[in-house]
Structures are given as C-alpha cells and as structure tokens.
Design an enzyme around this catalytic site. Structure first.
Site, PDB file in Angstrom:
ATOM      1  N   TYR A  48       9.064 -17.307   8.412  1.00 24.41           N
ATOM      2  CA  TYR A  48       9.440 -17.380   6.839  1.00 24.41           C
ATOM      3  C   TYR A  48       8.459 -18.126   6.283  1.00 24.41           C
ATOM      4  O   TYR A  48       7.731 -19.329   6.682  1.00 24.41           O
ATOM      5  CB  TYR A  48      10.749 -18.317   7.018  1.00 24.41           C
ATOM      6  CG  TYR A  48      11.693 -17.478   6.638  1.00 24.41           C
ATOM      7  CD1 TYR A  48      11.978 -16.951   5.234  1.00 24.41           C
ATOM      8  CD2 TYR A  48      12.884 -16.966   7.597  1.00 24.41           C
ATOM      9  CE1 TYR A  48      13.076 -16.117   5.000  1.00 24.41           C
ATOM     10  CE2 TYR A  48      14.152 -16.239   6.966  1.00 24.41           C
ATOM     11  CZ  TYR A  48      14.194 -15.645   5.746  1.00 24.41           C
ATOM     12  OH  TYR A  48      15.175 -14.977   5.495  1.00 24.41           O
ATOM     13  N   GLU A  50       8.674 -18.876   2.504  1.00 26.51           N
ATOM     14  CA  GLU A  50       9.118 -18.890   1.173  1.00 26.51           C
ATOM     15  C   GLU A  50       8.352 -19.789   0.132  1.00 26.51           C
ATOM     16  O   GLU A  50       7.820 -20.953   0.643  1.00 26.51           O
ATOM     17  CB  GLU A  50      10.537 -19.373   0.900  1.00 26.51           C
ATOM     18  CG  GLU A  50      11.661 -18.318   1.122  1.00 26.51           C
ATOM     19  CD  GLU A  50      13.068 -18.777   1.012  1.00 26.51           C
ATOM     20  OE1 GLU A  50      13.198 -19.966   0.551  1.00 26.51           O
ATOM     21  OE2 GLU A  50      14.054 -18.008   1.603  1.00 26.51           O
ATOM     22  N   ASP A 197       1.564   1.088 -14.716  1.00 23.02           N
ATOM     23  CA  ASP A 197       2.122   1.151 -13.342  1.00 23.02           C
ATOM     24  C   ASP A 197       1.403   2.232 -12.781  1.00 23.02           C
ATOM     25  O   ASP A 197       1.540   3.618 -12.926  1.00 23.02           O
ATOM     26  CB  ASP A 197       3.676   1.644 -13.501  1.00 23.02           C
ATOM     27  CG  ASP A 197       4.318   2.018 -12.144  1.00 23.02           C
ATOM     28  OD1 ASP A 197       3.611   1.929 -11.016  1.00 23.02           O
ATOM     29  OD2 ASP A 197       5.600   2.190 -11.939  1.00 23.02           O
ATOM     30  N   THR A 223       2.223   0.121  -6.114  1.00 23.10           N
ATOM     31  CA  THR A 223       2.892   0.242  -4.581  1.00 23.10           C
ATOM     32  C   THR A 223       1.546   0.210  -3.859  1.00 23.10           C
ATOM     33  O   THR A 223       0.385   0.624  -4.189  1.00 23.10           O
ATOM     34  CB  THR A 223       3.711   1.467  -4.405  1.00 23.10           C
ATOM     35  OG1 THR A 223       3.211   2.585  -4.743  1.00 23.10           O
ATOM     36  CG2 THR A 223       4.891   1.133  -5.155  1.00 23.10           C
ATOM     37  N   LYS A 226       1.179   4.771  -1.228  1.00 28.29           N
ATOM     38  CA  LYS A 226       0.855   6.176  -1.779  1.00 28.29           C
ATOM     39  C   LYS A 226      -0.726   6.319  -1.591  1.00 28.29           C
ATOM     40  O   LYS A 226      -0.885   7.347  -0.862  1.00 28.29           O
ATOM     41  CB  LYS A 226       1.153   6.257  -3.061  1.00 28.29           C
ATOM     42  CG  LYS A 226       2.903   6.036  -3.418  1.00 28.29           C
ATOM     43  CD  LYS A 226       2.878   6.449  -4.854  1.00 28.29           C
ATOM     44  CE  LYS A 226       4.624   6.261  -5.049  1.00 28.29           C
ATOM     45  NZ  LYS A 226       5.152   4.709  -4.914  1.00 28.29           N
ATOM     46  N   ARG A 232       4.822   0.226   3.042  1.00 27.74           N
ATOM     47  CA  ARG A 232       5.599   0.206   1.824  1.00 27.74           C
ATOM     48  C   ARG A 232       5.501  -1.322   1.413  1.00 27.74           C
ATOM     49  O   ARG A 232       6.155  -2.153   1.952  1.00 27.74           O
ATOM     50  CB  ARG A 232       6.880   0.713   2.229  1.00 27.74           C
ATOM     51  CG  ARG A 232       6.878   2.220   2.829  1.00 27.74           C
ATOM     52  CD  ARG A 232       8.249   2.617   2.807  1.00 27.74           C
ATOM     53  NE  ARG A 232       8.554   3.326   1.336  1.00 27.74           N
ATOM     54  CZ  ARG A 232       8.388   4.756   1.154  1.00 27.74           C
ATOM     55  NH1 ARG A 232       7.829   5.474   2.072  1.00 27.74           N
ATOM     56  NH2 ARG A 232       8.692   4.994   0.175  1.00 27.74           N
TER      57      ARG A 232
END
Ligand code: DSN
Length: 405
Positions: A48, A50, A197, A223, A226, A232
C-alpha cells in the site's frame, strides 16, 4: 447440485492458447513482454502506498518511491519531455479514470467541454451520454467532414459559439493524423485548456510515426497497454502549472492506493518501447498495406486509407454489417471489432469493423503476411462464408509467428 470446480490457472492456460491461435487485429490490444508480466505478478502487489513519492500515508515505501519515480522518468524520457516543463502521474488505474481526473482537476460542474463524437471515433470517456462524466459536465461533440477527417472549420464554429473550458483531441477509432497544433490554437482563441488523449497513438508518437501533441497541448493522457508494452493502466502528462490540481484529482480525488506492481510494469514497458522504435514503423507499414490490399480487393476503406495503426473497413458497403463481419472473421480466427462510423445511428447497427496492427506486428508479421490475411478477409466478407483454406491460412500464420514470451 455439486458445483463444477473452476481453476483460474486452467482458464488462463486456455486463454493463452486462444490468443496463440487467433490473429488479433483489435486496434487497442497488444502483447506484453515476459519481463513486464513478471512485475505484474510480483511482490509489489502487496504494498500500500497511498500518496506520492516522499509523501506517503504508509511506512515501508522507500523502494516503491524509487519504482514510481523511475517510471515517471522513463515516461518523460520516452517523449523527450523536460522535467522542468512537464510532470507525469503514473497512478491512474485506467484511461477512463485518467480522463475523469483531468475533468475533476480542471473543471467545475456544468463547465462546457468540446470532445470528439463517439461515432466519429471518440471514446466513451469523452462525454458520451452513457458515461458518468456527461452527467457532471456539459459535453458538446465535434465531428468529421465528408473525407472522414476532423472538420476543423465546424470545430472552430463550435469553439466560438460555446467557448468551452476544455477541448479534447484524440480518439479511439480515427485512423488519420490529428492536427494538435490547430486544436491548441483554437483552444487559445477562447482561453480553453487542451487535453490530448493519445491512448491509441502513443507508441507511434514516441517513434515519430504520428504527430506529437506535446509542443501544443496542456495535458496529455495515454493508456499504457495499447502501444507501450505495459499492463493495463494510464499516464497523465501535465504542464507544471496544472500539477497540483491533477495530482490531487488522481489521489485522493478519485483513487486510493496506487497499484505499485502495475506502475513498475509500466516502467518496464516504457523501456521496451524505447528500445524497439523500429517496431512502430512496421506497425504503420502493416496498416497501410492492409488498407491498400483490402481496397484493391474491392472492400472500401473509410477515409480512403490510414495514417496510423488502424483501418476502418466499410463492410456495409459490400452488404455486411460490422457485427456480422466481426462474427464471420472470428470463425476463421481473426479478431477485429465492429465499429460505428459517423453516419451510423446506433451502435447496434454498425457499418464497419476496425482493424489495428499493433498485436500482429508484435508477433513479427510484415507486409507479406498482411497480403495473405487481407486476401482471406476480403474473400470471406465478399462471399459471406469462411472457407477451410482461410482457416488454414490463419492457423499456419499463428504457428509461424508465436506470441513472444
Ligand atoms: N475500448 C478501447 C478501444 O478499443 O479503443 C479504448 O479504450
């Protein structure tokens, strides 16, 4: 009744085989190298973290801080960006969340956004009615002209009429070059922010095979799966003046703990992309060849060709809906998704399929293979049937060009 036992490992092995034995022309899919996969399944998934490097809400984050900072460095490096001008957030879980983070950071509820229409190649997260973003912000769509290129004159009229706070460029199903310079100039005319984008084009941009928005845009989203050989995920590049707002919008605005295994794997993918720049040239050559071959065989290509990795094939022009063509091609092991074009009224009745060449090029295929595949696609679409010969062609190519492990 006894429940059938299902093993995820068996399902995964079955999926691996399915992928090996099909030709993936889905324009948004690609394969990730083994080194990237290893990081995805690594102990980094236990952590974790954060917050951001040096500012975490958990102890034990020294090493993951290094992971995140190195991934940020590699992201800026891939696009030759100066760390004095640009920053990057590598935490977004996906492209849709990353776009939402930009809206959350830079807009107030009700603000107007100009974005590409879904049917003209835009993405759901560009304010489609089905997307949550359209309930908060006022999205206006812009479209394309008769030649299937962005209609910059109509866009300018919309910009002047609506004076948006944000203009989005970039698309999911637009095979042609986008004039990012022009869109930025329009944004400047009315004091709007420009979000590019580049999820579909990022790798091509990094290898100078497609125009770059970085000189012009304020925020750039991509992203990672691709074209950048990552898992992902997504990255948000921002000019420094937007840093505080964007960082806050990603965490704690929309997300909790960053997926450190994903961030490490993104970093690994970025390095791979940098080392394999020639791959992107072949991606373009394969897409161009596919468009030419299909067109020569009497299957019309929307907009007359391609300037990227994707080709929109107008199957309805030869009597077959896009969804029917998708099903037919799947019967012989070729995967390509149905696609609406601008004149379509409903996604249930699409006129086209979209073919992309990232994945087949990653398998090592070149023009000669595109010729054979185009022949199979064209004959099946024209006749409405898949022959044993077509099935054999696909199976032979799959065996000859295994997915790299
Ligand atoms: N759904 C993806 C595509 O296929 O283009 C974009 O997120």
């Amino acid at each position: 009744m006894a429940q059938k036992k299902v093993s995820m490992h068996i399902l995964c092995a079955q999926e691996e085989k399915r992928q090996e034995m099909t030709l993936d022309f889905i324009a948004s899919e690609n394969y990730i190298p083994a080194s990237v996969r290893r990081l995805m399944g690594s102990v980094l998934a236990h952590k974790y973290a954060e917050g951001y490097p040096g500012r975490r809400y958990y102890p034990g984050c020294g090493i993951v801080d290094e992971v995140e900072q190195e991934t940020q460095r590699r992201a800026l490096d891939l696009f030759l960006l100066s760390a004095r001008v640009w920053g990057v957030n590598v935490q977004p879980y996906s492209g849709s969340i990353a776009n939402l983070a930009v809206y959350a950071a830079l807009l107030k509820p009700g603000d107007t956004v100009l974005a590409p229409a879904l049917a003209a190649g835009g993405h759901l997260s560009h304010g489609s009615k089905a997307s949550f973003s359209s309930k908060i912000f006022s999205f206006i769509s812009y479209g394309i002209d008769d030649a299937y290129r962005i209609d910059y004159h109509a866009l300018r009229r919309l910009v002047l009429e609506h004076r948006p706070r944000l203009i989005i460029s970039g698309a999911s199903a637009y095979p042609f070059r986008i004039d990012f310079k022009k869109i930025s100039a329009l944004a400047k005319e009315v004091g709007a922010i420009h979000l590019a984008d580049i999820s579909h084009y990022a790798g091509l941009i990094s290898a100078k095979q497609y125009p770059s928005p970085f000189v012009y845009a304020d925020v750039v989203m991509s992203t990672t799966h691709k074209s950048l050989f990552g898992p992902r995920g997504a990255m948000l590049f921002f000019r420094k003046q937007y840093e505080a707002a964007i960082q806050k919008a990603v965490f704690p605005g929309l997300q909790g703990g960053p997926h450190m295994h994903t961030i490490a794997a993104i970093g690994e993918g970025l390095l791979y992309a940098k080392k394999h720049r020639s791959y992107y040239k072949q991606v373009m050559r394969n897409a161009t060849r596919m468009a030419q071959q299909l067109s020569q065989k009497g299957i019309p290509i929307i907009g007359g060709g391609t300037q990227s990795h994707q080709v929109l094939v107008h199957t309805a022009a030869v009597g077959m809906r896009g969804d029917e063509a998708q099903e037919l091609l799947e019967q012989m092991g070729i995967l390509a998704n149905r696609n609406m074009i601008a004149s379509d009224m409903s996604p249930q009745n699409p006129s086209a399929i979209r073919l992309g060449t990232y994945a087949v090029t990653a398998r090592g295929m070149k023009e000669r293979e595109m010729d054979r595949i185009a022949e199979s696609i064209a004959t099946s679409i024209r006749t409405g049937v898949v022959s044993a010969g077509n099935i054999k062609t696909v199976a032979t190519l799959c065996k000859k060009f295994p997915i790299h492990k």
